[in-house]
Design a protein around this motif. Sequence first.
Motif, mmCIF file in Angstrom:
data_model
loop_
_atom_site.group_PDB
_atom_site.id
_atom_site.type_symbol
_atom_site.label_atom_id
_atom_site.label_comp_id
_atom_site.label_asym_id
_atom_site.label_seq_id
_atom_site.Cartn_x
_atom_site.Cartn_y
_atom_site.Cartn_z
ATOM 1 N N MET A 74 0.847 -1.208 0.000
ATOM 2 C CA MET A 74 0.000 0.000 0.000
ATOM 3 C C MET A 74 0.879 1.254 0.000
ATOM 4 N N SER A 75 0.382 2.291 -0.618
ATOM 5 C CA SER A 75 1.080 3.573 -0.594
ATOM 6 C C SER A 75 0.038 4.636 -0.258
ATOM 7 N N ASP A 76 0.231 5.352 0.836
ATOM 8 C CA ASP A 76 -0.773 6.312 1.336
ATOM 9 C C ASP A 76 -2.148 5.641 1.482
ATOM 10 N N GLY A 77 -2.145 4.410 1.901
ATOM 11 C CA GLY A 77 -3.404 3.687 2.103
ATOM 12 C C GLY A 77 -4.034 3.173 0.819
ATOM 13 N N LYS A 78 -3.371 3.404 -0.329
ATOM 14 C CA LYS A 78 -3.956 2.931 -1.595
ATOM 15 C C LYS A 78 -3.171 1.722 -2.100
ATOM 16 N N PRO A 79 -3.857 0.777 -2.773
ATOM 17 C CA PRO A 79 -3.109 -0.330 -3.392
ATOM 18 C C PRO A 79 -2.179 0.200 -4.475
ATOM 19 N N ARG A 80 -0.957 -0.384 -4.552
ATOM 20 C CA ARG A 80 -0.002 0.048 -5.586
ATOM 21 C C ARG A 80 -0.295 -0.713 -6.878
ATOM 22 N N LEU A 81 -0.724 0.032 -7.869
ATOM 23 C CA LEU A 81 -1.023 -0.561 -9.173
ATOM 24 C C LEU A 81 0.149 -0.290 -10.109
ATOM 25 N N VAL A 82 0.813 -1.350 -10.538
ATOM 26 C CA VAL A 82 1.957 -1.184 -11.441
ATOM 27 C C VAL A 82 1.550 -1.647 -12.837
ATOM 28 N N ILE A 83 1.755 -0.766 -13.825
ATOM 29 C CA ILE A 83 1.394 -1.082 -15.221
ATOM 30 C C ILE A 83 2.698 -1.242 -16.008
ATOM 31 N N VAL A 84 2.874 -2.403 -16.618
ATOM 32 C CA VAL A 84 4.085 -2.653 -17.423
ATOM 33 C C VAL A 84 3.738 -2.402 -18.890
ATOM 34 N N GLY A 85 4.298 -1.318 -19.452
ATOM 35 C CA GLY A 85 4.015 -0.971 -20.849
ATOM 36 C C GLY A 85 3.119 0.244 -20.947
ATOM 37 N N TRP B 53 -0.987 0.762 -26.371
ATOM 38 C CA TRP B 53 -2.444 0.901 -26.445
ATOM 39 C C TRP B 53 -3.128 0.413 -25.170
ATOM 40 N N ALA B 54 -2.674 -0.726 -24.638
ATOM 41 C CA ALA B 54 -3.345 -1.298 -23.463
ATOM 42 C C ALA B 54 -2.928 -0.558 -22.192
ATOM 43 N N GLY B 55 -1.613 -0.498 -21.929
ATOM 44 C CA GLY B 55 -1.128 0.085 -20.676
ATOM 45 C C GLY B 55 -1.481 1.555 -20.546
ATOM 46 N N PHE B 56 -1.327 2.292 -21.633
ATOM 47 C CA PHE B 56 -1.570 3.733 -21.555
ATOM 48 C C PHE B 56 -3.056 4.028 -21.354
ATOM 49 N N TYR B 57 -3.920 3.215 -21.946
ATOM 50 C CA TYR B 57 -5.364 3.424 -21.737
ATOM 51 C C TYR B 57 -5.695 3.294 -20.252
ATOM 52 N N ILE B 58 -5.103 2.288 -19.622
ATOM 53 C CA ILE B 58 -5.380 2.085 -18.196
ATOM 54 C C ILE B 58 -4.854 3.269 -17.388
ATOM 55 N N ALA B 59 -3.626 3.719 -17.714
ATOM 56 C CA ALA B 59 -3.067 4.875 -16.997
ATOM 57 C C ALA B 59 -3.955 6.114 -17.168
ATOM 58 N N GLN B 60 -4.568 6.251 -18.350
ATOM 59 C CA GLN B 60 -5.402 7.432 -18.602
ATOM 60 C C GLN B 60 -6.707 7.409 -17.800
ATOM 61 N N TYR B 61 -7.281 6.221 -17.651
ATOM 62 C CA TYR B 61 -8.642 6.180 -17.106
ATOM 63 C C TYR B 61 -8.762 5.555 -15.713
ATOM 64 N N ILE B 62 -7.657 5.123 -15.142
ATOM 65 C CA ILE B 62 -7.736 4.531 -13.804
ATOM 66 C C ILE B 62 -8.027 5.631 -12.775
ATOM 67 N N ASP B 63 -8.728 5.285 -11.745
ATOM 68 C CA ASP B 63 -9.081 6.267 -10.718
ATOM 69 C C ASP B 63 -7.915 6.397 -9.727
ATOM 70 N N THR B 64 -7.200 7.522 -9.804
ATOM 71 C CA THR B 64 -6.015 7.682 -8.946
ATOM 72 C C THR B 64 -6.406 8.046 -7.508
ATOM 73 N N ASN B 65 -7.682 8.290 -7.262
ATOM 74 C CA ASN B 65 -8.095 8.435 -5.861
ATOM 75 C C ASN B 65 -8.088 7.078 -5.171
ATOM 76 N N GLN B 66 -8.160 6.032 -5.986
ATOM 77 C CA GLN B 66 -8.228 4.687 -5.416
ATOM 78 C C GLN B 66 -6.900 3.942 -5.477
ATOM 79 N N TYR B 67 -6.050 4.304 -6.469
ATOM 80 C CA TYR B 67 -4.808 3.552 -6.676
ATOM 81 C C TYR B 67 -3.599 4.471 -6.714
ATOM 82 N N ALA B 68 -2.476 3.964 -6.198
ATOM 83 C CA ALA B 68 -1.185 4.638 -6.394
ATOM 84 C C ALA B 68 -0.581 3.993 -7.641
ATOM 85 N N VAL B 69 -0.596 4.742 -8.762
ATOM 86 C CA VAL B 69 -0.284 4.149 -10.073
ATOM 87 C C VAL B 69 1.158 4.429 -10.489
ATOM 88 N N THR B 70 1.850 3.390 -10.944
ATOM 89 C CA THR B 70 3.189 3.540 -11.535
ATOM 90 C C THR B 70 3.197 2.843 -12.877
#
Length: 452
Positions: free
Chosen positions: A1-12, A15-32
């Motif tokens: 966890m990072s700041d109480g959020k699950p750490r979501l790691v996207i490899v790539g 088309w697939a990875g960037f779409y997720i980075a664009q639309y994932i809710d960063t209030n819920q996830y700590a995204v890398t």
Amino acid sequence: MSDGKPRLVIVGTGWAGFYIAQYIDTNQYAVTSISPRRTSAYTPLLASAACGLFNFYLAEEPVRSKSRSAQKFIKANVLDVNFNAKTVHCAPAFDDDPELSQQEFDIEYDILVLAPGCVPNTFNTPGVSEHALFMKNVSDAMAVRKLFFDLLEKASLPNTPPSKVRSLLHIAIVGGGPTGIELTAELDDLAKRELRDLYPEVADQIHISIYDVAPHILSAYDKKLYEYANESLTRRRVAIETNSTIERVDREAIYLKDKGRVEYGMLIWATGNKHIPLIEQLASQTRQTTKGLRRILTNDHLRVLKPPVSDKDNHNDPEAYECVFALGDAADMLNRSLPTTAEVAVQKAKYLVNYLNHHHHQPSVISASEAVAPFKYQQKSLVSYLGAHDGVIEGRKSENGNSRDGEGWTGRSAWLAWRSGSLLWTRSWRNRVMILLTWVVNWVGGKEIARM
Ligand SMILES: Cc1cc2nc3c(=O)[nH]c(=O)nc-3n(C[C@H](O)[C@H](O)[C@H](O)COP(=O)(O)OP(=O)(O)OC[C@H]3O[C@@H](n4cnc5c(N)ncnc54)[C@H](O)[C@@H]3O)c2cc1C
């Protein structure tokens, strides 16, 4: 966890990875996001960008952005995954700094999304990696434009012998799939329009050949459509060399099994995909395809499957990693294979974002098979541009392979559908406006192709 959020790691960050980075809710996830590239290419737009339909920067999107400042980006290659320790092992990705690239490190995750795509497949043909150009990123599209204009300038020198002009202006495109055909179409349009004014002495001598080992081009299309494409291109003096095997390549020529040495000025290799080393590295920890392109297998909720315990295990209800997902060209679903297209990658990414944004609080607890509907692919029409405002569209297919939209269609309306698709592929309003604007400016004043 990072700041109480699950750490979501996207490899790539394709088309697939960037779409997720664009639309994932960063209030819920700590995204890398981790990727060797800090931009995401709109691959269907690369051929048009190479041929001056719009600026190169409109064919890609930066991963770092003001709107994603809550996310981290790491410019690195993922080399391995430790599914027990929940870490990915990375190497900094800087071609010009090999020392730095050896300073490897680990990143921890709670949820992992694997979307590292594929690389072009050279089929180990000697000389291809050294001498051919590819079409995967904007830097490739730039290289095509630069070499094309260098060849035109060389051919225009007063002391270039006519026989040399002919070989300099021979564009050899290997691969008769949509990428090879669309690039042919755009280059041929350029040669027959703008270049006639810019290089009046030599433009007529530009000639394009398409080489494919298969018996016909655009083999994903129905017979009527690929035959139409063949006729349309042949009418415009594109040489279509099907049933051709290239044995090797050197700086000046390709060597065909039957026809021997053929000189070229520019060689573009567009023959399909090969797995990246990471996929092979994960072979003992994940279930993977056993035929054709090597891909990680997932269940129909996109969860990565553990390797079979025995050969007989292949058809049992396979066990999946709970918080590891895979999608895009590097992954496929068990018993339901889908093609390696942006269309599939984006539909899977939409499904996964929707899932993660709604079930973040218990991603490891939810039994995917019971609580969430499986991924369902919606087949879209296949469209290819053939040049000179001509194209082919394959009607959408139903699950049993029958066409739902008739047999497809050809001609100007297919070209218009393809061209308007360019706007739909881009995901930022800024790019859409700029592409539209450039089309209008090109239409009124011609392409500014000679500028680089
Ligand atoms: C010229 C061209 C035209 C195309 N036209 C169409 C079309 O019209 N319609 C269509 O549906 N499809 C089209 N495609 C196919 C489409 O581009 C691919 O299917 C799509 O890119 C797959 O998305 P992806 O996210 O899996 O992989 P990619 O988009 O290839 O992205 C992979 C990402 O992973 C990164 N990466 C690679 N290795 C590592 C590593 N070890 N660690 C971390 N990151 C890594 C890469 O840098 C990249 O960011 C086209 C492809 C090409 C090349």
